[in-house]
Design a protein around this motif. Sequence first.
Motif, short mmCIF file in Angstrom:
data_model
loop_
_atom_site.label_atom_id
_atom_site.label_comp_id
_atom_site.label_asym_id
_atom_site.label_seq_id
_atom_site.Cartn_x
_atom_site.Cartn_y
_atom_site.Cartn_z
N ASP A 94 0.82 -1.22 0.00
CA ASP A 94 0.00 0.00 0.00
C ASP A 94 0.86 1.27 0.00
OD1 ASP A 94 -2.30 -1.53 -0.02
OD2 ASP A 94 -2.68 -1.32 2.14
N PHE A 95 2.07 1.20 0.52
CA PHE A 95 2.98 2.36 0.54
C PHE A 95 3.71 2.56 -0.79
CE2 PHE A 95 3.08 1.41 5.23
CZ PHE A 95 2.49 2.58 5.63
N CYS A 96 3.76 1.54 -1.62
CA CYS A 96 4.58 1.58 -2.84
C CYS A 96 4.21 2.73 -3.77
CB CYS A 96 4.52 0.25 -3.59
SG CYS A 96 5.44 -1.07 -2.76
N GLY A 97 2.95 3.08 -3.85
CA GLY A 97 2.53 4.17 -4.74
C GLY A 97 2.98 5.54 -4.27
N ASN A 98 3.30 5.67 -2.97
CA ASN A 98 3.67 6.97 -2.40
C ASN A 98 5.14 7.08 -2.01
OD1 ASN A 98 0.97 7.88 -2.53
ND2 ASN A 98 0.50 6.81 -0.63
N VAL A 99 5.86 5.98 -2.02
CA VAL A 99 7.26 6.00 -1.60
C VAL A 99 8.12 5.59 -2.79
CG1 VAL A 99 8.97 5.07 0.01
CG2 VAL A 99 6.60 5.42 0.77
N PRO A 100 8.82 6.55 -3.40
CA PRO A 100 9.66 6.22 -4.56
C PRO A 100 10.75 5.19 -4.19
CG PRO A 100 9.44 8.59 -4.30
CD PRO A 100 8.85 7.96 -3.07
N GLY A 101 10.94 4.22 -5.05
CA GLY A 101 11.98 3.22 -4.85
C GLY A 101 11.59 2.07 -3.95
N LEU A 102 10.33 2.02 -3.52
CA LEU A 102 9.88 0.95 -2.63
C LEU A 102 9.21 -0.15 -3.44
CD1 LEU A 102 9.50 0.09 0.39
CD2 LEU A 102 7.21 1.09 0.22
N ARG A 103 9.58 -1.40 -3.13
CA ARG A 103 8.92 -2.54 -3.77
C ARG A 103 8.87 -3.71 -2.79
NH1 ARG A 103 14.00 -4.27 -7.04
NH2 ARG A 103 14.18 -6.39 -6.30
N GLY A 155 8.75 -16.29 3.42
CA GLY A 155 8.62 -14.87 3.72
C GLY A 155 8.56 -13.96 2.51
N PHE A 156 8.95 -12.69 2.76
CA PHE A 156 8.94 -11.69 1.70
C PHE A 156 10.03 -10.66 1.97
CE2 PHE A 156 5.99 -10.15 4.91
CZ PHE A 156 6.22 -8.78 4.96
N GLU A 157 10.34 -9.88 0.93
CA GLU A 157 11.38 -8.86 1.03
C GLU A 157 10.78 -7.51 0.65
OE1 GLU A 157 15.81 -7.90 -0.73
OE2 GLU A 157 14.36 -8.89 -2.03
N VAL A 158 11.14 -6.49 1.43
CA VAL A 158 10.78 -5.11 1.13
C VAL A 158 12.08 -4.40 0.80
CG1 VAL A 158 9.68 -3.02 2.00
CG2 VAL A 158 8.91 -5.25 2.82
N ARG A 159 12.12 -3.74 -0.34
CA ARG A 159 13.35 -3.08 -0.78
C ARG A 159 13.06 -1.61 -1.03
NH1 ARG A 159 18.37 -4.76 -4.00
NH2 ARG A 159 17.94 -6.75 -3.05
N LEU A 160 13.96 -0.77 -0.52
CA LEU A 160 13.88 0.68 -0.71
C LEU A 160 15.22 1.12 -1.27
CD1 LEU A 160 12.34 3.35 -0.30
CD2 LEU A 160 13.21 3.39 2.05
N GLN A 161 15.20 1.66 -2.49
CA GLN A 161 16.47 2.00 -3.14
C GLN A 161 16.38 3.37 -3.80
OE1 GLN A 161 17.98 -1.19 -5.49
NE2 GLN A 161 19.98 -0.24 -5.72
N ARG A 162 17.46 4.13 -3.65
CA ARG A 162 17.54 5.45 -4.26
C ARG A 162 18.16 5.34 -5.65
NH1 ARG A 162 19.13 8.57 1.11
NH2 ARG A 162 17.01 8.82 1.88
N ASP A 163 18.01 6.41 -6.43
CA ASP A 163 18.55 6.42 -7.79
C ASP A 163 20.07 6.28 -7.82
OD1 ASP A 163 16.02 6.68 -8.89
OD2 ASP A 163 16.13 8.88 -8.99
N LEU A 180 8.25 -0.01 10.43
CA LEU A 180 9.40 -0.63 9.77
C LEU A 180 9.87 0.19 8.58
CD1 LEU A 180 8.39 -4.40 9.92
CD2 LEU A 180 10.24 -3.27 11.18
N LEU A 181 8.94 0.78 7.85
CA LEU A 181 9.32 1.65 6.73
C LEU A 181 10.09 2.86 7.24
CD1 LEU A 181 9.33 2.35 3.75
CD2 LEU A 181 7.05 3.34 4.04
N GLY A 182 9.65 3.42 8.34
CA GLY A 182 10.39 4.53 8.95
C GLY A 182 11.79 4.11 9.35
N TYR A 183 11.92 2.92 9.89
CA TYR A 183 13.24 2.40 10.27
C TYR A 183 14.11 2.17 9.04
CZ TYR A 183 16.69 -0.31 12.85
OH TYR A 183 17.87 -0.76 13.42
N MET A 184 13.50 1.68 7.97
CA MET A 184 14.24 1.49 6.72
C MET A 184 14.73 2.84 6.18
SD MET A 184 11.88 -1.36 4.80
CE MET A 184 12.93 -1.49 3.34
N GLN A 185 13.86 3.86 6.20
CA GLN A 185 14.24 5.18 5.71
C GLN A 185 15.33 5.80 6.57
OE1 GLN A 185 10.17 6.71 5.58
NE2 GLN A 185 10.28 6.77 3.33
N PHE A 186 15.24 5.61 7.88
CA PHE A 186 16.28 6.09 8.78
C PHE A 186 17.64 5.47 8.42
CE2 PHE A 186 18.87 5.22 12.56
CZ PHE A 186 19.10 6.51 13.02
N ASN A 187 17.66 4.16 8.22
CA ASN A 187 18.90 3.48 7.87
C ASN A 187 19.41 3.89 6.50
OD1 ASN A 187 19.91 1.17 9.82
ND2 ASN A 187 17.71 1.35 10.04
#
Length: 135
Positions: A24-33, A52-60, A121-128
């Motif tokens: 649900d966050f993928c449409g609003n958070v660039p680089g999230l899948r 399980g599953f993997e959540v990935r957040l990556q910048r350009d 968890l998304l906030g923690y990912m963004q912090f890291n």
Amino acid sequence: MTPRTAKIDALSERMTRLADAFRDFCGNVPGLRVDVVGYMAGSTTLVHPVAGFEVRLQRDNGAGVSLYISASYAELTSWKGTSSELKTGRAVRERFNVHFGEEFEWGGSAFEFPDELANGLLGYMQFNLDAISAR
């Protein structure tokens, strides 16, 4: 249905709800899948609790974080440049406990709803990701 099968099905359903909350966050958070590692036998929607599953957040610029979640643990991996750092061992890894009982638990925190845990968890990912990008 045996009690063990019912427990596994309930766990799969809770993990699927968490994966969906991240989606649900993928449409609003660039680089999230979100990528499911494995599904329950005979299903194309229910996340297998062990796989399980993997959540990935990556910048350009290539910096990113990956959060792998299974029924037994979660692992956050972050890298500064390209994902090739994962292959060379230069990525930073952190493993922690998760629990999918009556509540969704991560570390010392408990959440009633999967979207609350996904948000934390998304906030923690963004912090890291911010921390590793600043180095």
